[in-house]
Design a protein around this motif. Structure first.
Motif, short mmCIF file in Angstrom:
data_model
loop_
_atom_site.label_atom_id
_atom_site.label_comp_id
_atom_site.label_asym_id
_atom_site.label_seq_id
_atom_site.Cartn_x
_atom_site.Cartn_y
_atom_site.Cartn_z
N GLU A 157 0.84 -1.19 0.00
CA GLU A 157 0.00 0.00 0.00
C GLU A 157 0.88 1.24 0.00
N GLU A 158 0.66 2.10 -0.98
CA GLU A 158 1.43 3.33 -1.09
C GLU A 158 0.51 4.49 -1.47
N ASN A 159 0.55 5.55 -0.67
CA ASN A 159 -0.29 6.74 -0.91
C ASN A 159 -1.77 6.38 -1.03
N GLY A 160 -2.21 5.46 -0.17
CA GLY A 160 -3.62 5.09 -0.14
C GLY A 160 -4.05 4.12 -1.22
N GLU A 161 -3.15 3.70 -2.09
CA GLU A 161 -3.48 2.75 -3.15
C GLU A 161 -2.76 1.43 -2.91
N GLN A 162 -3.39 0.35 -3.30
CA GLN A 162 -2.78 -0.96 -3.17
C GLN A 162 -2.27 -1.45 -4.54
N PHE A 163 -1.10 -2.05 -4.52
CA PHE A 163 -0.47 -2.54 -5.74
C PHE A 163 0.00 -3.97 -5.54
N LEU A 164 0.21 -4.66 -6.64
CA LEU A 164 0.76 -6.02 -6.62
C LEU A 164 2.22 -5.95 -7.03
N THR A 165 3.06 -6.77 -6.42
CA THR A 165 4.47 -6.76 -6.75
C THR A 165 5.10 -8.11 -6.48
N ARG A 166 6.19 -8.38 -7.18
CA ARG A 166 6.99 -9.59 -6.93
C ARG A 166 8.31 -9.21 -6.26
N ASP A 167 8.54 -7.93 -6.07
CA ASP A 167 9.76 -7.47 -5.42
C ASP A 167 9.60 -7.59 -3.91
N GLY A 168 10.30 -8.55 -3.31
CA GLY A 168 10.15 -8.81 -1.89
C GLY A 168 11.33 -8.36 -1.04
N ARG A 169 12.03 -7.33 -1.47
CA ARG A 169 13.12 -6.80 -0.63
C ARG A 169 12.51 -5.85 0.40
N PHE A 170 12.23 -6.39 1.58
CA PHE A 170 11.54 -5.62 2.62
C PHE A 170 12.48 -5.26 3.77
N HIS A 171 12.01 -4.34 4.60
CA HIS A 171 12.70 -3.98 5.83
C HIS A 171 11.70 -3.32 6.76
N LEU A 172 12.11 -3.07 7.99
CA LEU A 172 11.23 -2.40 8.95
C LEU A 172 11.52 -0.91 8.94
N ASN A 173 10.45 -0.10 8.94
CA ASN A 173 10.65 1.35 9.07
C ASN A 173 10.70 1.71 10.55
N PRO A 174 10.99 2.96 10.91
CA PRO A 174 11.11 3.33 12.33
C PRO A 174 9.87 3.05 13.17
N ASP A 175 8.70 2.94 12.52
CA ASP A 175 7.46 2.66 13.26
C ASP A 175 7.19 1.17 13.39
N GLY A 176 8.11 0.35 12.88
CA GLY A 176 7.94 -1.09 13.00
C GLY A 176 7.11 -1.73 11.90
N TYR A 177 6.77 -0.96 10.86
CA TYR A 177 6.00 -1.53 9.75
C TYR A 177 6.94 -2.18 8.74
N LEU A 178 6.50 -3.28 8.17
CA LEU A 178 7.25 -3.94 7.12
C LEU A 178 6.99 -3.18 5.82
N VAL A 179 8.05 -2.66 5.20
CA VAL A 179 7.90 -1.84 4.00
C VAL A 179 8.89 -2.28 2.93
N ASN A 180 8.65 -1.81 1.71
CA ASN A 180 9.60 -2.10 0.63
C ASN A 180 10.56 -0.92 0.46
N SER A 181 11.38 -0.96 -0.58
CA SER A 181 12.41 0.07 -0.76
C SER A 181 11.81 1.45 -1.04
N SER A 182 10.54 1.50 -1.45
CA SER A 182 9.88 2.78 -1.70
C SER A 182 9.12 3.29 -0.48
N GLY A 183 9.14 2.50 0.59
CA GLY A 183 8.41 2.89 1.80
C GLY A 183 6.96 2.45 1.82
N ALA A 184 6.53 1.69 0.79
CA ALA A 184 5.16 1.19 0.77
C ALA A 184 4.99 0.08 1.80
#
Length: 246
Positions: free
Chosen positions: A89-116
């Motif tokens: 989910e990015e900017n209120g929209e949901q997208f599909l992706t095969r890119d699974g390079r994730f990490h945790l942001n400072p709030d503890g959410y699992l996000v991708n390289s774009s912050g989604a």
């Protein structure tokens, strides 16, 4: 002869579009999770000045062939072996992706390289306990993601990654190099057979040699149509000149 000019110009437009798709595939060779575009042609008929003319239109379909799963050892990297897409989910929209390079942001959410934010069964996946455990114990919390996407922290289930499948790949709309969307969410199903592989990410499925061969063929065909168009134009010019004498 005018019909011949129209047909040749149309062929050049088709080849130009095909070349653009090939170039886009090549530019994303190193994009994780990228799915190349296959080009095919569909014939249509239209009425031009009372004449029925066949028109070849380039169509595109996403190539969903499996990319190579590259091991990274990073516990937040995820790859899908088989069918399915992660949902972000990015900017209120949901997208599909095969890119699974994730990490945790400072709030503890699992996000991708774009912050989604990566979506789970309960909404955005949040692993604040992971950060708290590391801070309290000074050690490493044990994060495990099973093949069905279930996320466990210190053997305690936290959430499950939302993995969806698209019934008709032709309905996928590309959004940038890593995202896809569908017009109607009813096209999505939750019964994906893909397996989540923790510690891996999927490489793009573009085959450089195949794309280069396609690019050369497109260039040769385009040049051939250019020569044919020039010949037709010269013939038309001669006919016009001769008619002008009478």
């Amino acid at each position: 002869m005018i019909d011949r000019l129209y047909t040749q110009m149309q062929a050049m437009q088709v080849l130009n579009r095909s070349q653009e798709m090939t170039a886009d595939n090549l530019s994303n060779i190193n994009t994780p999770g990228f799915k190349g575009t296959k080009v095919f042609y569909r014939m249509f008929q239209e009425n031009v000045n009372g004449k029925t003319i066949s028109k070849s239109v380039p169509m595109q379909q996403v190539n969903l062939e499996q990319g190579v799963l590259e091991p990274t050892g990073n516990e937040f990297d995820m790859g899908i072996n088989g069918d399915g897409f992660f949902v972000v989910e990015e900017n209120g929209e949901q997208f599909l992706t095969r890119d699974g390079r994730f990490h945790l942001n400072p709030d503890g959410y699992l996000v991708n390289s774009s912050g989604a934010k990566v979506m789970g069964d309960s909404g955005p996946v949040q692993l604040a306990e992971y950060m708290q455990s590391n801070g309290e114990t000074g050690g490493n919390a044990m994060l495990e993601v099973s093949k069905d996407g279930t996320i466990r922290l210190n053997n305690k289930a936290q959430d499950r990654l939302r993995i969806v499948n698209v019934e008709d790949p032709a309905m996928l709309n590309r959004k940038g190099s890593a995202y896809f969307s569908v017009i109607d969410e009813d096209m999505l199903s939750e019964d994906s057979t893909g397996m989540v592989m923790q510690g891996y990410y999927e490489k793009g499925n573009v085959q450089p040699l195949t794309e280069m061969v396609d690019m050369m063929r497109n260039m040769q065909a385009f040049e051939s149509q250019q020569r044919a168009l020039k010949t037709t134009d010269e013939m038309l010019s001669q006919v016009t000149t001769r008619l002008g004498r009478f």
